[in-house]
Motif scaffolding. Sequence first.
Motif, mmCIF file in Angstrom:
data_model
loop_
_atom_site.group_PDB
_atom_site.id
_atom_site.type_symbol
_atom_site.label_atom_id
_atom_site.label_comp_id
_atom_site.label_asym_id
_atom_site.label_seq_id
_atom_site.Cartn_x
_atom_site.Cartn_y
_atom_site.Cartn_z
ATOM 1 N N GLN A 27 0.835 -1.221 0.000
ATOM 2 C CA GLN A 27 0.000 0.000 0.000
ATOM 3 C C GLN A 27 0.866 1.266 0.000
ATOM 4 O OE1 GLN A 27 -2.197 -1.548 3.418
ATOM 5 N NE2 GLN A 27 -4.109 -0.969 2.437
ATOM 6 N N ILE A 28 1.986 1.202 0.702
ATOM 7 C CA ILE A 28 2.926 2.338 0.703
ATOM 8 C C ILE A 28 3.450 2.561 -0.717
ATOM 9 C CG2 ILE A 28 5.248 3.059 1.438
ATOM 10 C CD1 ILE A 28 4.647 1.821 4.188
ATOM 11 N N GLU A 29 3.809 1.462 -1.344
ATOM 12 C CA GLU A 29 4.313 1.470 -2.719
ATOM 13 C C GLU A 29 3.300 2.140 -3.670
ATOM 14 O OE1 GLU A 29 7.226 -0.920 -3.202
ATOM 15 O OE2 GLU A 29 7.478 0.334 -4.978
ATOM 16 N N VAL A 30 2.052 1.714 -3.563
ATOM 17 C CA VAL A 30 0.997 2.222 -4.448
ATOM 18 C C VAL A 30 0.721 3.712 -4.192
ATOM 19 C CG1 VAL A 30 -1.476 2.046 -5.008
ATOM 20 C CG2 VAL A 30 -0.106 -0.031 -4.757
ATOM 21 N N ALA A 31 0.650 4.075 -2.905
ATOM 22 C CA ALA A 31 0.391 5.482 -2.559
ATOM 23 C C ALA A 31 1.528 6.378 -3.043
ATOM 24 C CB ALA A 31 0.189 5.628 -1.048
ATOM 25 N N ALA A 32 2.755 5.880 -2.902
ATOM 26 C CA ALA A 32 3.916 6.657 -3.350
ATOM 27 C C ALA A 32 3.862 6.858 -4.862
ATOM 28 C CB ALA A 32 5.212 5.955 -2.949
ATOM 29 N N LYS A 33 3.574 5.795 -5.564
ATOM 30 C CA LYS A 33 3.499 5.862 -7.024
ATOM 31 C C LYS A 33 2.445 6.871 -7.458
ATOM 32 C CE LYS A 33 4.894 2.079 -9.130
ATOM 33 N NZ LYS A 33 4.802 0.628 -9.415
ATOM 34 N N ARG A 34 1.279 6.796 -6.796
ATOM 35 C CA ARG A 34 0.186 7.709 -7.106
ATOM 36 C C ARG A 34 0.622 9.164 -6.956
ATOM 37 N NH1 ARG A 34 -3.762 4.917 -4.135
ATOM 38 N NH2 ARG A 34 -3.258 6.162 -2.307
ATOM 39 N N ALA A 35 1.512 9.408 -5.983
ATOM 40 C CA ALA A 35 1.967 10.776 -5.727
ATOM 41 C C ALA A 35 3.243 11.108 -6.495
ATOM 42 C CB ALA A 35 2.185 10.960 -4.224
ATOM 43 N N GLY A 36 3.679 10.186 -7.351
ATOM 44 C CA GLY A 36 4.906 10.410 -8.108
ATOM 45 C C GLY A 36 6.142 10.412 -7.232
ATOM 46 N N ARG A 37 6.105 9.634 -6.155
ATOM 47 C CA ARG A 37 7.240 9.598 -5.235
ATOM 48 C C ARG A 37 7.908 8.226 -5.272
ATOM 49 N NH1 ARG A 37 5.648 10.864 0.615
ATOM 50 N NH2 ARG A 37 7.917 11.016 0.760
ATOM 51 N N ASP A 38 9.130 8.191 -4.756
ATOM 52 C CA ASP A 38 9.869 6.941 -4.644
ATOM 53 C C ASP A 38 9.561 6.329 -3.276
ATOM 54 O OD1 ASP A 38 11.704 4.916 -4.357
ATOM 55 O OD2 ASP A 38 13.388 6.072 -5.176
ATOM 56 N N ALA A 39 9.001 5.137 -3.255
ATOM 57 C CA ALA A 39 8.599 4.494 -1.999
ATOM 58 C C ALA A 39 9.789 4.294 -1.058
ATOM 59 C CB ALA A 39 7.912 3.166 -2.270
ATOM 60 N N ARG A 40 10.985 4.293 -1.603
ATOM 61 C CA ARG A 40 12.163 4.061 -0.766
ATOM 62 C C ARG A 40 12.446 5.235 0.172
ATOM 63 N NH1 ARG A 40 16.119 2.250 -5.470
ATOM 64 N NH2 ARG A 40 15.011 4.057 -6.271
ATOM 65 N N GLU A 41 11.842 6.390 -0.107
ATOM 66 C CA GLU A 41 12.066 7.518 0.797
ATOM 67 C C GLU A 41 11.038 7.547 1.933
ATOM 68 O OE1 GLU A 41 11.866 10.738 -2.108
ATOM 69 O OE2 GLU A 41 9.864 11.290 -1.398
ATOM 70 N N ILE A 42 10.227 6.483 2.024
ATOM 71 C CA ILE A 42 9.222 6.424 3.094
ATOM 72 C C ILE A 42 9.544 5.282 4.054
ATOM 73 C CG2 ILE A 42 6.776 6.097 3.614
ATOM 74 C CD1 ILE A 42 6.557 7.104 0.461
ATOM 75 N N LYS A 43 9.731 5.635 5.322
ATOM 76 C CA LYS A 43 10.069 4.614 6.317
ATOM 77 C C LYS A 43 8.826 4.155 7.059
ATOM 78 C CE LYS A 43 14.774 6.196 7.145
ATOM 79 N NZ LYS A 43 15.584 7.094 8.003
ATOM 80 N N LEU A 44 8.717 2.850 7.205
ATOM 81 C CA LEU A 44 7.618 2.273 7.980
ATOM 82 C C LEU A 44 8.077 2.064 9.425
ATOM 83 C CD1 LEU A 44 4.923 0.840 8.513
ATOM 84 C CD2 LEU A 44 5.895 -1.217 7.450
ATOM 85 N N ILE A 45 7.402 2.718 10.331
ATOM 86 C CA ILE A 45 7.679 2.531 11.756
ATOM 87 C C ILE A 45 6.574 1.659 12.343
ATOM 88 C CG2 ILE A 45 7.951 3.681 13.989
ATOM 89 C CD1 ILE A 45 8.774 6.200 12.400
ATOM 90 N N ALA A 46 6.944 0.512 12.857
ATOM 91 C CA ALA A 46 5.961 -0.366 13.500
ATOM 92 C C ALA A 46 5.762 0.100 14.931
ATOM 93 C CB ALA A 46 6.441 -1.811 13.469
ATOM 94 N N VAL A 47 4.554 0.549 15.227
ATOM 95 C CA VAL A 47 4.267 1.072 16.561
ATOM 96 C C VAL A 47 3.917 -0.086 17.490
ATOM 97 C CG1 VAL A 47 2.741 2.548 17.931
ATOM 98 C CG2 VAL A 47 3.558 3.316 15.689
ATOM 99 N N THR A 48 4.782 -0.299 18.484
ATOM 100 C CA THR A 48 4.711 -1.514 19.293
ATOM 101 C C THR A 48 4.237 -1.281 20.724
ATOM 102 O OG1 THR A 48 7.082 -1.219 19.659
ATOM 103 C CG2 THR A 48 6.432 -2.770 17.969
ATOM 104 N N LYS A 49 3.656 -0.113 20.989
ATOM 105 C CA LYS A 49 3.140 0.119 22.350
ATOM 106 C C LYS A 49 2.088 -0.937 22.670
ATOM 107 C CE LYS A 49 -0.257 3.485 20.735
ATOM 108 N NZ LYS A 49 -0.357 4.865 20.265
ATOM 109 N N THR A 50 2.152 -1.472 23.860
ATOM 110 C CA THR A 50 1.283 -2.544 24.385
ATOM 111 C C THR A 50 1.448 -3.896 23.671
ATOM 112 O OG1 THR A 50 -0.759 -2.313 23.066
ATOM 113 C CG2 THR A 50 -0.518 -0.809 24.929
ATOM 114 N N VAL A 51 2.327 -3.962 22.696
ATOM 115 C CA VAL A 51 2.545 -5.226 21.982
ATOM 116 C C VAL A 51 3.685 -5.989 22.662
ATOM 117 C CG1 VAL A 51 3.230 -6.255 19.777
ATOM 118 C CG2 VAL A 51 1.775 -4.208 19.807
ATOM 119 N N ASP A 52 3.464 -7.256 22.984
ATOM 120 C CA ASP A 52 4.514 -7.979 23.713
ATOM 121 C C ASP A 52 5.702 -8.330 22.810
ATOM 122 O OD1 ASP A 52 4.196 -10.758 22.588
ATOM 123 O OD2 ASP A 52 2.180 -10.457 23.405
#
Length: 247
Positions: A27-52
């Motif tokens: 989905q990040i890839e598709v959204a980036a493409k739609r905006a004419g951006r390179d998906a590699r410049e977008i970092k995915l941060i996994a939010v782990t609060k309350t996750v064991d």
Amino acid sequence: MVIGSLPDQFLMSEIDIVANIKDILSQIEVAAKRAGRDAREIKLIAVTKTVDSARVREAIDAGIKILGENRVQEAQKKVTSYELRVTSGKIEWHLIGHLQKNKAKYAVQLFDLIHSLDSAALAEELNRQAAKINKIQDVLIEVKLSEEEAKHGVLKDELMELLESTKDMKNLNIAGLMTMPPFSENPENARPYFKELRELRGKINELRVTSYELWDLSMGMSHDFEVAIEEGATMVRIGRAIFGERE
Ligand SMILES: *Cc1c(COP(=O)(O)O)cnc(C)c1O
């Protein structure tokens, strides 16, 4: 056994963390493409609060490289947990929640990036604590773009002043801006806030408020990250779409 009495770990195991991460990356890839951006410049941060830690481990094994925590203490516990002690490759820890000044010392020890700088006093303390351990602490300034009461962040009008006050803080690197729009079911309602954060970055860079250009825009969560990417996010902070609803 009726469904209602299933122990929690059964319900948890129905959540396919690996598949969720795969979906989000595409989905990040598709959204980036739609905006004419390179998906590699977008970092995915996994939010782990309350996750064991065991489930965080699953996410790391599925390719997650950056973990976002809300609280210093919870992050401290996880960093040293058995499940997360050994990882191949570097894992970045980010603090995305509000930081109290008296925890700055521990925050600089733990976090690669702090998303929630919101006052000159906190900047000063972070700079002081980072100097003590010979570190240049990367931070983002959290900007409050709506009038909502309970939220943290500096007001737009205070942003330039805060940037000015950090100019001589040699152990602080302001890498960009972060925001959290008021919650709305409809992600389109968040778009004006994301756009505004991008424009603020542009203004700071144009006016040369800092001696270097700001780049990072930390914006977008599980329900609105695609809109955030269209508006220029370089970091998206995603919890529930990876790990399921929090208790
Ligand atoms: C919890 C949290 C997130 C993640 O929210 P989800 O809806 O679970 O994706 C992102 N940013 C901040 C600051 C948070 O506190």
